[in-house]
Structure formats: structure tokens, C-alpha cells
Design a protein around this motif. Sequence first.
Motif, short mmCIF file in Angstrom:
data_model
loop_
_atom_site.label_atom_id
_atom_site.label_comp_id
_atom_site.label_asym_id
_atom_site.label_seq_id
_atom_site.Cartn_x
_atom_site.Cartn_y
_atom_site.Cartn_z
N ILE A 120 36.04 39.17 46.57
CA ILE A 120 35.65 40.55 46.08
C ILE A 120 36.83 41.08 45.38
O ILE A 120 36.74 42.04 44.58
N SER A 121 37.97 40.85 46.06
CA SER A 121 39.27 41.58 45.82
C SER A 121 39.89 41.17 44.21
O SER A 121 40.21 42.06 43.53
N VAL A 122 39.56 39.75 44.17
CA VAL A 122 40.15 39.40 42.91
C VAL A 122 39.17 39.85 41.86
O VAL A 122 40.16 40.44 40.73
N PRO A 123 38.13 39.87 41.71
CA PRO A 123 37.51 40.68 40.84
C PRO A 123 37.78 42.09 40.68
O PRO A 123 37.80 42.49 39.62
N ALA A 124 37.91 42.63 42.02
CA ALA A 124 38.40 44.21 41.70
C ALA A 124 39.45 44.40 40.84
O ALA A 124 39.81 45.51 40.16
N TYR A 125 40.53 43.63 40.98
CA TYR A 125 41.74 43.61 40.20
C TYR A 125 41.78 43.27 38.78
O TYR A 125 42.62 43.17 38.01
N ALA A 126 40.53 42.76 38.45
CA ALA A 126 40.21 42.37 37.10
C ALA A 126 39.30 43.55 36.39
O ALA A 126 38.76 43.51 35.60
N GLY A 127 39.08 44.44 37.43
CA GLY A 127 38.16 45.47 36.96
C GLY A 127 36.67 45.20 36.93
O GLY A 127 35.81 45.80 36.20
#
Length: 244
Positions: A120-127
Amino acid sequence: MSKVYLTGAGPGDIELMTMKAARVIKEADIIIYDRLANPEILKMAKEGVVLTYVGKQDGKHSVPQDQINEIIYQSALKYETVVRLKGGDPFVFGRGGEEALYLKQRDVTYEIIPGITSSISVPAYAGIPVTHRGITTSFRVVTGHETPNKKISQLEWQTFLNDETIIFLMGYHNIDLISTKLLELGKRKDYPCAVISQGTTSEQKVVVGTLENIAQKSKGLPTPALIVIGEVVNLKEQIEWFQI
Ligand code: SAH
């Protein structure tokens, strides 16, 4: 009495580690770590700490899981504070459960320190938010290690046909097979997808495409990389914020 901490290191950005993880890393007599844990974290350890790498060596396989279990157990017999450090969360495709069971059977005391999972955090850092009101009400984190062509696949591919966000971990090397399989099952050719490589780090790369072209567009990215499939990918353009 010795204790083993099965510890999540977070997805890459060192500040995405929990305070509890930081505490036990500072206290550790031995840290058993793998490829996905940011090596910067190890610099926080005390002087004299023993560092044991059990991840993949260049061109070679990782240490087999049963051997890792035994290394952790033997460390517990020898040292007071043992930290088993893993990328993301230890229980999300991290084999932390197997390690906990191995220790339990041998009466070793342990604690689980959850980590921020890359899923979930990697998608979050991609917006990319993995859920979004009006777009999708759920998300699924799936291993892409399974090859869709395998005779007995554990994945039930027809269940991917709804509008749930799907996050494939360990799937980048299979992206061709995964996208082809979903297209064969009838998912739209222009269904939004993204591949995020080395997410949350200064090396982060994001490639956005569709089920039809994502395999081609994302060729040659460095790992680790994950795949996000879902309409939420379209929000990236407006939400993206992470400047490298
Ligand atoms: N326990 C980990 C996942 C282990 S499986 C967690 O909770 O995050 C390993 C897979 O995680 C990789 O193959 C990749 O798909 C994904 N991954 C881990 N870190 C990543 C990162 N920084 N960027 C992109 N993908 C990552």
C-alpha cells in the motif's frame, strides 16, 4: 532470557520504519536481514552487533527458508536480543509466520513488529490510493510468483474480473503472463495499470499503462517492483506528490 523480534523494516524510505523497530535495532546483539531491508537501517545498530545477511547473493539463490529458521533459532540460543529484519511487513509474503512457528515449537520467545507493507505504501508514494470512494471498495494483495500457465494454479483468475484494485507483489518478472491472462479472461484492454520500481526510495520509477501495453512499457525496470491494476491508477496524475 533471549528474545527474537520478527521485525518489519518498511518499504524502503528509512523514515517509514516504526519506532518500535528502531528501538530493537538499536538494542540488537544480532540482526539477520535480507535484500529488501534498507541497509541504512543497519547503521543504527550498536557497536559490535553481528550482521547476518540471508538474502539473495548476486546470481545465487537466497538462503533456503529452513536454513534461515535454524539460523534464527541458533542465534536465540547464543544472543539475548535477536532481530530478524524483513522488508515491508513480516507477515505479508515475508514468511514471518513460518519463522514464528519454528520458534514457537522450540520454546523461543518472540515478538512480531509489523511494518509498513510495500503493497500500500509504494502505490501511495506514486500517488495511487489503493481504495477510493466511488471507484473501488476493496483491494487485494496477491503473489505474482505463481505462473498463470502452471497446471494447478492457486490463483483463481476469474475472481479478478471485478473492479477491485489488485496489487501483485513478486510479479514483475511475470507481468507478461499476468496481463495476458487477465485480457484472455475478458478484462478491458485499456484497463489502467502501473508498475512501481524501488518505491519510496530516491530511485523510485513509475510506469503507467494499460493491460495491453504495460508489459512492453515497463520492460527493464530495476527490482523490487510491484504491479497495481485498477481504475485508481488514473488518480496518479492528480495526486502524485513524491519528488525525487
Ligand atoms: N513483506 C514485504 C513483501 C515481500 S515480497 C512487504 O510487506 O512489503 C517482495 C515483493 O514486494 C517484491 O517482489 C516487490 O513486488 C514488492 N516490493 C517490496 N519493496 C518494494 C519497493 N520498495 N518497491 C516496489 N516493490 C516492492
